[in-house]
Design a protein around this motif. Structure first.
Motif, PDB file in Angstrom:
ATOM      1  N   UNK A  62       0.820  -1.215   0.000  1.00 17.55           N
ATOM      2  CA  UNK A  62       0.000   0.000   0.000  1.00 17.55           C
ATOM      3  C   UNK A  62       0.852   1.262   0.000  1.00 17.55           C
ATOM      4  N   UNK A  63       1.970   1.236   0.718  1.00 18.49           N
ATOM      5  CA  UNK A  63       2.835   2.417   0.794  1.00 18.49           C
ATOM      6  C   UNK A  63       3.434   2.796  -0.558  1.00 18.49           C
ATOM      7  N   UNK A  64       3.464   1.848  -1.498  1.00 17.91           N
ATOM      8  CA  UNK A  64       4.067   2.118  -2.809  1.00 17.91           C
ATOM      9  C   UNK A  64       3.038   2.219  -3.931  1.00 17.91           C
ATOM     10  N   UNK A  65       1.756   2.169  -3.613  1.00 16.96           N
ATOM     11  CA  UNK A  65       0.715   2.263  -4.646  1.00 16.96           C
ATOM     12  C   UNK A  65       0.826   3.582  -5.420  1.00 16.96           C
ATOM     13  N   UNK A  66       1.088   4.656  -4.712  1.00 15.89           N
ATOM     14  CA  UNK A  66       1.205   5.961  -5.363  1.00 15.89           C
ATOM     15  C   UNK A  66       2.420   6.004  -6.295  1.00 15.89           C
ATOM     16  N   UNK A  67       3.528   5.410  -5.876  1.00 16.43           N
ATOM     17  CA  UNK A  67       4.717   5.330  -6.740  1.00 16.43           C
ATOM     18  C   UNK A  67       4.388   4.529  -7.989  1.00 16.43           C
ATOM     19  N   UNK A  68       3.661   3.440  -7.809  1.00 14.93           N
ATOM     20  CA  UNK A  68       3.261   2.604  -8.943  1.00 14.93           C
ATOM     21  C   UNK A  68       2.360   3.385  -9.891  1.00 14.93           C
ATOM     22  N   UNK A  69       1.403   4.114  -9.351  1.00 14.90           N
ATOM     23  CA  UNK A  69       0.504   4.913 -10.189  1.00 14.90           C
ATOM     24  C   UNK A  69       1.283   5.972 -10.958  1.00 14.90           C
ATOM     25  N   UNK A  70       2.228   6.614 -10.287  1.00 14.31           N
ATOM     26  CA  UNK A  70       3.034   7.655 -10.947  1.00 14.31           C
ATOM     27  C   UNK A  70       3.847   7.080 -12.090  1.00 14.31           C
ATOM     28  N   UNK A  71       4.521   5.970 -11.837  1.00 18.55           N
ATOM     29  CA  UNK A  71       5.340   5.366 -12.890  1.00 18.55           C
ATOM     30  C   UNK A  71       4.476   4.854 -14.036  1.00 18.55           C
ATOM     31  N   UNK A  72       3.328   4.312 -13.714  1.00 14.99           N
ATOM     32  CA  UNK A  72       2.425   3.799 -14.748  1.00 14.99           C
ATOM     33  C   UNK A  72       1.934   4.904 -15.672  1.00 14.99           C
ATOM     34  N   UNK A  73       1.868   6.131 -15.158  1.00 10.98           N
ATOM     35  CA  UNK A  73       1.355   7.259 -15.932  1.00 10.98           C
ATOM     36  C   UNK A  73       2.417   7.937 -16.803  1.00 10.98           C
ATOM     37  N   UNK A  74       3.676   7.555 -16.657  1.00 11.57           N
ATOM     38  CA  UNK A  74       4.743   8.175 -17.446  1.00 11.57           C
ATOM     39  C   UNK A  74       4.609   7.737 -18.908  1.00 11.57           C
ATOM     40  N   UNK A  75       4.584   8.687 -19.833  1.00 12.02           N
ATOM     41  CA  UNK A  75       4.548   8.301 -21.246  1.00 12.02           C
ATOM     42  C   UNK A  75       5.819   7.528 -21.623  1.00 12.02           C
ATOM     43  N   UNK A  76       5.694   6.462 -22.399  1.00 14.90           N
ATOM     44  CA  UNK A  76       6.871   5.671 -22.770  1.00 14.90           C
ATOM     45  C   UNK A  76       8.000   6.489 -23.383  1.00 14.90           C
ATOM     46  N   UNK A  77       7.694   7.480 -24.209  1.00 16.26           N
ATOM     47  CA  UNK A  77       8.758   8.297 -24.803  1.00 16.26           C
ATOM     48  C   UNK A  77       9.492   9.105 -23.739  1.00 16.26           C
ATOM     49  N   UNK A  78       8.773   9.540 -22.721  1.00 16.51           N
ATOM     50  CA  UNK A  78       9.407  10.274 -21.620  1.00 16.51           C
ATOM     51  C   UNK A  78      10.307   9.347 -20.815  1.00 16.51           C
ATOM     52  N   UNK A  79       9.855   8.127 -20.602  1.00 17.86           N
ATOM     53  CA  UNK A  79      10.657   7.132 -19.883  1.00 17.86           C
ATOM     54  C   UNK A  79      11.949   6.854 -20.643  1.00 17.86           C
ATOM     55  N   UNK A  80      11.828   6.653 -21.944  1.00 16.09           N
ATOM     56  CA  UNK A  80      13.029   6.422 -22.761  1.00 16.09           C
ATOM     57  C   UNK A  80      13.997   7.599 -22.660  1.00 16.09           C
ATOM     58  N   UNK A  81      13.465   8.812 -22.824  1.00 15.24           N
ATOM     59  CA  UNK A  81      14.312  10.007 -22.777  1.00 15.24           C
ATOM     60  C   UNK A  81      14.978  10.155 -21.410  1.00 15.24           C
ATOM     61  N   UNK A  82      14.236   9.883 -20.335  1.00  9.28           N
ATOM     62  CA  UNK A  82      14.806   9.997 -18.990  1.00  9.28           C
ATOM     63  C   UNK A  82      15.942   9.001 -18.787  1.00  9.28           C
ATOM     64  N   UNK A  83      15.763   7.779 -19.264  1.00 10.90           N
ATOM     65  CA  UNK A  83      16.818   6.771 -19.126  1.00 10.90           C
ATOM     66  C   UNK A  83      18.070   7.171 -19.900  1.00 10.90           C
ATOM     67  N   UNK A  84      17.888   7.684 -21.109  1.00 15.31           N
ATOM     68  CA  UNK A  84      19.045   8.115 -21.904  1.00 15.31           C
ATOM     69  C   UNK A  84      19.754   9.300 -21.244  1.00 15.31           C
ATOM     70  N   UNK A  85      18.993  10.208 -20.637  1.00 13.70           N
ATOM     71  CA  UNK A  85      19.601  11.337 -19.930  1.00 13.70           C
ATOM     72  C   UNK A  85      20.319  10.857 -18.676  1.00 13.70           C
ATOM     73  N   UNK A  86      19.725   9.921 -17.969  1.00 12.75           N
ATOM     74  CA  UNK A  86      20.305   9.412 -16.728  1.00 12.75           C
ATOM     75  C   UNK A  86      21.708   8.850 -16.942  1.00 12.75           C
TER      76      UNK A  86
END
Length: 161
Positions: A62-86
């Motif tokens: 339950x403590x991580x449901x909000x984290x899961x919801x946030x990550x689930x809402x990230x657009x795939x292109x944004x996720x890709x771009x964030x990983x490449x920047x990281x």
């Protein structure tokens, strides 16, 4: 900026052309390439970022449901771009130039930004304060919100003139 909180962070990810970084990108992007949704990725990734000891029958506590919801809402292109920047992030040389109060807040079980890395980072920032939350992993603000807020409130109070 009058103060800075660096939580579960690192001053660098390493060499963007290094083998570790290439493997990291390949591993993190593979589910997207296989047609998985961000929610599917969150299902697998969120539990690996939390402190050990959770209920294996409940992969997302339950403590991580909000984290899961946030990550689930990230657009795939944004996720890709964030990983490449990281994997290109490198700011170690900037640490001694920080001139505002800094709290470097680590988590005992953080495998992504280990406490030792955070402590070394704090030592390189003039006057930085280091603290480590017991019983938390990389998602420390979700896992230990009261302790996280207490450390932040203390830091903010100490900054008051």
């Amino acid at each position: 900026i009058t103060g800075l909180l660096l939580a579960a962070s690192s001053p660098a990810f390493g060499n963007s052309d290094g083998d570790f970084q290439k493997q990291f990108l390949a591993q993190r992007l593979a589910p997207l390439e296989a047609g998985k949704a961000m929610g599917d990725i969150a299902d697998k990734l969120i539990p690996t970022m939390a402190a050990p000891g959770g209920d294996p029958a409940n992969l997302i506590p339950a403590s991580l449901k909000s984290a899961h919801q946030s990550m689930s809402a990230v657009p795939p292109d944004s996720y890709r771009a964030a990983l490449h920047a990281l994997v290109q992030f490198e700011q170690r040389a900037a640490l001694p130039t920080i001139t505002v109060p800094v709290l470097c807040l680590a988590a005992e079980h953080d495998r992504t930004a280990p406490p030792a890395v955070m402590e070394r980072m704090a030592q390189k920032i003039p006057g930085a304060r280091y603290a480590c939350l017991a019983g938390a992993g990389h998602l420390l603000h979700y896992e230990q919100p009261e302790a996280f807020n207490a450390e932040l409130e203390t830091f903010l109070k100490d900054m008051q003139p």
